[in-house]
Structures are given as C-alpha cells and as structure tokens.
Motif scaffolding. Sequence first.
Motif, short mmCIF file in Angstrom:
data_model
loop_
_atom_site.label_atom_id
_atom_site.label_comp_id
_atom_site.label_asym_id
_atom_site.label_seq_id
_atom_site.Cartn_x
_atom_site.Cartn_y
_atom_site.Cartn_z
N UNK A 113 4.35 -8.82 6.93
CA UNK A 113 3.52 -9.55 5.97
C UNK A 113 2.83 -8.60 5.02
N UNK A 114 1.79 -9.11 4.33
CA UNK A 114 1.06 -8.25 3.39
C UNK A 114 -0.10 -7.58 4.10
N UNK A 115 -0.25 -6.27 3.85
CA UNK A 115 -1.34 -5.51 4.45
C UNK A 115 -2.07 -4.81 3.32
N UNK A 116 -3.40 -4.85 3.36
CA UNK A 116 -4.20 -4.18 2.35
C UNK A 116 -4.66 -2.82 2.88
N UNK A 117 -4.40 -1.78 2.09
CA UNK A 117 -4.77 -0.42 2.46
C UNK A 117 -5.73 0.15 1.44
N UNK A 118 -6.57 1.07 1.89
CA UNK A 118 -7.42 1.85 0.99
C UNK A 118 -7.02 3.31 1.15
N UNK A 119 -6.89 4.01 0.03
CA UNK A 119 -6.52 5.43 0.07
C UNK A 119 -7.79 6.25 0.26
N UNK A 120 -7.83 6.98 1.38
CA UNK A 120 -9.01 7.78 1.71
C UNK A 120 -8.92 9.21 1.22
N UNK A 121 -7.71 9.78 1.27
CA UNK A 121 -7.55 11.20 0.98
C UNK A 121 -6.11 11.49 0.54
N UNK A 122 -5.96 12.41 -0.42
CA UNK A 122 -4.64 12.84 -0.86
C UNK A 122 -4.64 14.38 -0.84
N UNK A 123 -3.65 14.94 -0.16
CA UNK A 123 -3.53 16.41 -0.13
C UNK A 123 -2.05 16.76 -0.25
#
Length: 157
Positions: free
Chosen positions: A146-156
Amino acid sequence: MAEITYYTKEGLEKLKEELHYLKTEGRAAIARAIAEARDKGDLSENAEYDAAKEAQGLHEAKIAKLESTLASSRLLDESKIDTSKVLALSIVKIKNIKNGATMTYQLVAESEADLKSGKISVKSPIAQGLLGKSVGDKTEIQVPAGKIEFEILEISR
C-alpha cells in the motif's frame, strides 16, 4: 544502445572479477565437460554431449551480457555526490511516519542491490519515491503493501 548504469568502485570490481572467472575457469570447465562427453562415443545419441554444448551456449550468453553491462557502466565518483538531494549512491535515513520506524538505505545499481546490507536498487519503488528529495521532505510511496509516508531524516554518501 544499452542503458547507462552507475556503479560504486566495489560493484564494478565485482563485475570485472566475475567476467574474468567466466572467461577463464568457467570456459575451461565447460571444455572439459564437452571433451568427456565426446569420449563416450556416438555424438548423435549422446545426451551428455548435447547438455554440455547447451551449457556452453548459456555460458557464452552470460559472458556477452556481462561484457555489455560493463561497456555501459560508469564509475560514480562518490566524493562528488551532492548530499542536499537524494541521488544514486546516496545513503538515506528515512522514517516511516505511521509507525516511527527508521531505516537507512543506500541507492545502488540493480545488480548491486542487497537488502540485507541496506542496499536497494535505484529502480525500486522506495528509491524512485526518494530520488530528488531533500532532508525534511515527506513523500508518500506506493509499495506492494500500500501507500507509506516517509520523512527523509539524513542524506550522506
């Protein structure tokens, strides 16, 4: 023309090693199998010979595919990856907004993908939903469950 695929240095070396193995030891093993089958007599009724010849064809097709992949592959300089946005080879820490679970994935080429080590294909639904996003962005991604909502915490990188 084949699609260009970007690899890490480690991934590209792995492909080159596999190709070298197939061209040397792999071909030698197939040649031995064909020679053994040929020594068993009449080739018109020799199933072992037919199987060995078929294995040789499959082996050569695998070599050709690997050579094609290597010809269209590019080494991505990880030191030049922009960490303000999610790109190929980025390491992204995301949080599932619904249950609060956090996960860290590296977006890699399909042939390098290995979920156990946290590497997902850039062509996977999650990676496709993350590409181009920045830290703090929220994105809704369609996955098989199904649909899941994600938040981006960190990019490296």
